[in-house]
Enzyme design. Structure first.
Site, PDB file in Angstrom:
ATOM      1  N   GLU A  89      28.434  45.115  41.179  1.00  0.00           N
ATOM      2  CA  GLU A  89      29.579  45.549  40.114  1.00  0.00           C
ATOM      3  C   GLU A  89      29.847  47.325  40.522  1.00  0.00           C
ATOM      4  O   GLU A  89      30.982  47.511  40.939  1.00  0.00           O
ATOM      5  CB  GLU A  89      29.403  45.647  38.716  1.00  0.00           C
ATOM      6  CG  GLU A  89      29.283  44.265  38.473  1.00  0.00           C
ATOM      7  CD  GLU A  89      30.743  43.320  38.180  1.00  0.00           C
ATOM      8  OE1 GLU A  89      31.828  44.073  38.489  1.00  0.00           O
ATOM      9  OE2 GLU A  89      30.810  42.560  37.773  1.00  0.00           O
ATOM     10  N   ASP A 124      37.625  48.421  34.683  1.00  0.00           N
ATOM     11  CA  ASP A 124      36.126  48.420  34.565  1.00  0.00           C
ATOM     12  C   ASP A 124      35.445  49.631  34.608  1.00  0.00           C
ATOM     13  O   ASP A 124      36.000  50.336  35.384  1.00  0.00           O
ATOM     14  CB  ASP A 124      35.660  47.332  35.489  1.00  0.00           C
ATOM     15  CG  ASP A 124      36.526  45.908  35.322  1.00  0.00           C
ATOM     16  OD1 ASP A 124      36.848  45.677  34.158  1.00  0.00           O
ATOM     17  OD2 ASP A 124      36.486  45.322  36.386  1.00  0.00           O
TER      18      ASP A 124
END
Length: 147
Positions: A53, A71
């Site tokens: 991520e 994000d």
């Protein structure tokens, strides 16, 4: 004077970059914060997720044009559903936290939000986990970490 300017720029670049954890350092931190086997998710899976991520970077961000959301942080927590960045349309703020708090070097708030997400949706809420961790042996992520 020139040295002060250079020193100031150095500190600014560190502040903007954020903290990039070493793998075992992050493993120890996540374990201390209670993520090891939280809701049945192993520490190795959390490390795999974080690697894919954010590259273990607390300041990582990724804009999603389709949902007009971003994000944030080491777990790449989304502003449409989980945090408030003050600019995402129709945001839910499920973790009741500012998105900027998810990018702090102290990852306690990011971990608390990740616990909330995994409690509601499971680890499959993270696309990177599904793509890179789900069907793989993730034991190497904690190997040699002396936990």
């Amino acid at each position: 004077m020139k040295a002060l300017v250079i020193l100031g720029l150095l500190f600014l670049s560190v502040a903007v970059q954020g903290k990039v954890f070493e793998r075992c350092e992050l493993a120890r931190t996540l374990k201390k914060l209670g993520l090891d086997d939280y809701k049945g998710v192993s520490l190795a899976n959390w490390l795999c997720l974080s690697k894919w991520e954010s590259g273990y970077n607390t300041k990582a961000t990724n804009y999603n044009p389709g949902s007009e959301s971003t994000d944030y942080g080491i777990f790449q927590i989304n502003s449409k559903w989980w945090c408030n960045d003050g600019k995402t349309p129709n945001a839910v703020d499920g973790c009741h936290v500012s998105c900027s708090a998810l990018m702090e070097n102290d990852i306690e708030k990011a971990v608390a939000c990740a616990k909330h997400i995994v409690s509601e949706q499971g680890i499959t809420a993270w696309v990177a986990w599904k793509s890179h961790c789900r069907v793989h042996d993730v034991s190497s992520y904690v190997e040699g970490c002396k936990l």
